[in-house]
Design an enzyme around this catalytic site. Structure first.
Site, PDB file in Angstrom:
ATOM      1  N   TRP A  58       0.830  -1.213   0.000  1.00 22.23           N
ATOM      2  CA  TRP A  58       0.000   0.000   0.000  1.00 22.23           C
ATOM      3  C   TRP A  58       0.862   1.259   0.000  1.00 22.23           C
ATOM      4  O   TRP A  58       0.488   2.275  -0.576  1.00 22.23           O
ATOM      5  CB  TRP A  58      -0.988  -0.017   1.168  1.00 22.23           C
ATOM      6  CG  TRP A  58      -0.362   0.110   2.530  1.00 22.23           C
ATOM      7  CD1 TRP A  58       0.109  -0.893   3.307  1.00 22.23           C
ATOM      8  CD2 TRP A  58      -0.133   1.316   3.255  1.00 22.23           C
ATOM      9  NE1 TRP A  58       0.626  -0.393   4.480  1.00 22.23           N
ATOM     10  CE2 TRP A  58       0.489   0.955   4.473  1.00 22.23           C
ATOM     11  CE3 TRP A  58      -0.390   2.665   3.002  1.00 22.23           C
ATOM     12  CZ2 TRP A  58       0.863   1.898   5.430  1.00 22.23           C
ATOM     13  CZ3 TRP A  58      -0.022   3.600   3.958  1.00 22.23           C
ATOM     14  CH2 TRP A  58       0.600   3.214   5.150  1.00 22.23           C
ATOM     15  N   GLU A 108      -4.731   6.559  -3.891  1.00 21.57           N
ATOM     16  CA  GLU A 108      -4.865   7.766  -3.077  1.00 21.57           C
ATOM     17  C   GLU A 108      -4.247   9.010  -3.725  1.00 21.57           C
ATOM     18  O   GLU A 108      -3.893   9.962  -3.027  1.00 21.57           O
ATOM     19  CB  GLU A 108      -4.241   7.544  -1.675  1.00 21.57           C
ATOM     20  CG  GLU A 108      -4.837   6.327  -0.978  1.00 21.57           C
ATOM     21  CD  GLU A 108      -4.332   6.128   0.452  1.00 21.57           C
ATOM     22  OE1 GLU A 108      -4.202   7.116   1.187  1.00 21.57           O
ATOM     23  OE2 GLU A 108      -4.107   4.969   0.841  1.00 21.57           O
ATOM     24  N   HIS A 168       8.539   7.237   7.684  1.00 22.08           N
ATOM     25  CA  HIS A 168       7.453   8.201   7.529  1.00 22.08           C
ATOM     26  C   HIS A 168       7.419   9.098   8.767  1.00 22.08           C
ATOM     27  O   HIS A 168       7.829   8.690   9.852  1.00 22.08           O
ATOM     28  CB  HIS A 168       6.113   7.485   7.316  1.00 22.08           C
ATOM     29  CG  HIS A 168       5.741   6.521   8.390  1.00 22.08           C
ATOM     30  ND1 HIS A 168       6.338   5.286   8.540  1.00 22.08           N
ATOM     31  CD2 HIS A 168       4.839   6.615   9.390  1.00 22.08           C
ATOM     32  CE1 HIS A 168       5.817   4.669   9.583  1.00 22.08           C
ATOM     33  NE2 HIS A 168       4.900   5.447  10.122  1.00 22.08           N
ATOM     34  N   VAL A 169       6.936  10.319   8.544  1.00 26.71           N
ATOM     35  CA  VAL A 169       6.914  11.319   9.609  1.00 26.71           C
ATOM     36  C   VAL A 169       5.471  11.778   9.819  1.00 26.71           C
ATOM     37  O   VAL A 169       4.737  12.004   8.860  1.00 26.71           O
ATOM     38  CB  VAL A 169       7.806  12.528   9.227  1.00 26.71           C
ATOM     39  CG1 VAL A 169       7.704  13.642  10.266  1.00 26.71           C
ATOM     40  CG2 VAL A 169       9.260  12.091   9.057  1.00 26.71           C
ATOM     41  N   TYR A 184       7.562  -0.460   8.352  1.00 26.69           N
ATOM     42  CA  TYR A 184       8.997  -0.182   8.331  1.00 26.69           C
ATOM     43  C   TYR A 184       9.481   0.452   7.026  1.00 26.69           C
ATOM     44  O   TYR A 184      10.328  -0.092   6.328  1.00 26.69           O
ATOM     45  CB  TYR A 184       9.773  -1.449   8.705  1.00 26.69           C
ATOM     46  CG  TYR A 184       9.577  -1.781  10.176  1.00 26.69           C
ATOM     47  CD1 TYR A 184      10.450  -1.285  11.137  1.00 26.69           C
ATOM     48  CD2 TYR A 184       8.466  -2.517  10.607  1.00 26.69           C
ATOM     49  CE1 TYR A 184      10.250  -1.530  12.487  1.00 26.69           C
ATOM     50  CE2 TYR A 184       8.256  -2.766  11.964  1.00 26.69           C
ATOM     51  CZ  TYR A 184       9.151  -2.266  12.898  1.00 26.69           C
ATOM     52  OH  TYR A 184       8.954  -2.501  14.233  1.00 26.69           O
ATOM     53  N   HIS A 185       8.876   1.589   6.720  1.00 26.29           N
ATOM     54  CA  HIS A 185       9.335   2.436   5.615  1.00 26.29           C
ATOM     55  C   HIS A 185       9.233   3.845   6.203  1.00 26.29           C
ATOM     56  O   HIS A 185       8.134   4.255   6.639  1.00 26.29           O
ATOM     57  CB  HIS A 185       8.418   2.272   4.397  1.00 26.29           C
ATOM     58  CG  HIS A 185       8.740   3.219   3.276  1.00 26.29           C
ATOM     59  ND1 HIS A 185       9.329   2.801   2.102  1.00 26.29           N
ATOM     60  CD2 HIS A 185       8.565   4.552   3.160  1.00 26.29           C
ATOM     61  CE1 HIS A 185       9.509   3.863   1.309  1.00 26.29           C
ATOM     62  NE2 HIS A 185       9.041   4.932   1.926  1.00 26.29           N
TER      63      HIS A 185
END
Lengths: 306, 306
Positions: free
Chosen positions: A141, A151, A243-244, A240-241
């Site tokens: 996703w 999206e 992102h903030v 586990y990629h």
């Protein structure tokens, strides 16, 4: 039956085919509930999350009018206690349906005892990292978003630079209708940064770029100044990629507790003070008793059930 | 007119006579809103508090049925996002009406804007520290506890060593009746440590002693293992004499957000990595617009009202 292979979200119109199995969790403070069940003639487990919506100026107008009846429960002096009933259309409930859901999804939403683990670099390398390499939640996703396959109409801002770029979009928990619960996430284009643990001075341009351009995009679109934003990363993250998270400071968003969230400006500052801070630091994180990561730590006698 | 003197709660049936003046506060997490206004032909101010109701097994039955329509917003892979609309009667909103309300009621319910300040060491020395030296809140109540003049019967544990000792007792927010909202604080005997900013490697024995003996005392008295405790300090603290908070990990205690709380084991680890970490780090903290510390930062153009 062919129906079985069809994506539920192309056909779902109401809950008449839903069979409830059990309640996974209830949060009375946030007014949420999470239910496990299934749909008739569909294989696989379904998870339904319901959350009452926050008030805003708009919804208020429709609540405080003559069509909204008021039932008195009791009164005492100047205080009166009532129940009021607005029209159906003003009472939508935020609903998330996950289908087919895996055992991991169920664990994620099930309420249970939690523990705090003080993860030294040694424990990260000997327990957490091997666990991550073995488990791996699908990141499909995330890739769909980064490759503009999903999206796309929700994207608030994109910097397409492969090294320091990112996509900023509303978090799935935010309906993007009012700033009171503003919640966006910036997903980096660069792959292979699993979490805070991987960050070092090479990533400073990336982190500063996210902070600067994320703040600017939010200021332009929502007119919120940087001093009213909470900008942070989770450890452990839910995927586990790198992102903030960006949330409105006044909004008590889920997962902002000190044992889980790390303010981005502190992350940048720590790396500037010590280039390998996140490879040397002991990082605490919270884990539920049923998570496999808990079991790995329990096996080694580092934590135990009460 | 006689009507004016009548108690509003004897006649109120809906909000058709209500004139909204302004929104005092909105809580998006709890789904509450508070409005100031008045009623036609009634003197005095009215405050209306609305709160969405929590889910329970009963209300769930009426939400997940065929009469409840589902409007899809979008879907991505196995995740579908909807809005669902249950019947009017299952959507009551908890409503409190206060009339006539006083100025004190209004202040109590009015929310204030908050800001996040990124305090560099330079800003600490030039703005925060002079402000603290000028203001000086009284610490008499702390001294009374340390000298056994107050709250002596509430003490859970004491280590009387003047350098590394402390007194552990229930926080005033905890009635000490159930562990679900366990909240204790450890107040150090050593005077002159204002906050996190003052800590360096000299204080490691003190910090480690609080952690070790605090955990042991709580384990003995309440049977909670260390992995289910959140042990932390606030920055800015609410009083400038070093103290450490101990709360039950599952309890969402006030003030545990990442922008305010620092996990004690990280504090110890940071000082071990760099003896003067807290004199070099940029520390974020939250401040309300009406606080004098906010005004000091505003005067210097570091933060401004929206």
């Amino acid at each position: 039956i062919q129906e079985n292979d069809e994506n539920i979200h192309t056909v779902l119109k109401d809950f008449s085919e839903f069979q409830q199995k059990r309640i996974l969790s209830i949060n009375s403070q946030r007014k949420t509930i999470c239910i496990e069940g299934s749909f008739n003639n569909k294989s696989g487990t379904a998870i339904v999350l319901l959350e009452k919506k926050p008030f805003n100026e708009e919804s208020l107008k429709n609540t405080l009018d003559y069509s909204c009846t008021l039932h008195k429960e009791f009164s005492n002096d100047i205080y009166g206690f009532y129940e009021c009933f607005p029209s159906v259309k003003y009472n939508g409930i935020k609903t998330t349906v996950i289908h087919p859901a895996t055992e991991k999804h169920i664990k994620k939403y099930q309420s249970q005892d939690v523990h705090l683990i003080e993860e030294t670099p040694e424990l990260y390398n000997s327990v957490t990292l091997p666990h991550l390499q073995k488990e791996k939640f699908s990141l499909q996703w995330v890739i769909n978003i980064l490759e503009h396959k999903s999206e796309t109409d929700r994207v608030v801002f994109e910097d397409s630079n492969p090294e320091i770029g990112f996509i900023l979009l509303p978090d799935l928990k935010w309906d993007a209708k009012q700033i009171e619960d503003l919640y966006l996430i910036a997903i980096v284009h660069q792959t292979g940064i699993k979490s805070l643990r991987d960050l070092n001075s090479c990533h400073l341009p990336l982190l500063k770029n996210i902070k600067e351009k994320g703040i600017k995009a939010i200021k332009e679109k929502y007119n919120i100044p940087s001093s009213q934003l909470r900008i942070y990363v989770h450890y452990q993250p839910s995927f586990y990629h790198l992102h903030v998270h960006f949330t409105y400071l006044k909004y008590v968003a889920p997962g902002i507790h000190a044992e889980r969230s790390h303010i981005l400006s502190s992350v940048i500052d720590n790396i500037e003070l010590m280039h390998d801070y996140y490879q040397k630091a002991t990082l605490s994180f919270v884990v539920k008793e049923t998570e496999t990561l808990f079991l790995e730590y329990e096996k080694r006698g580092i934590v135990k059930k009460r």
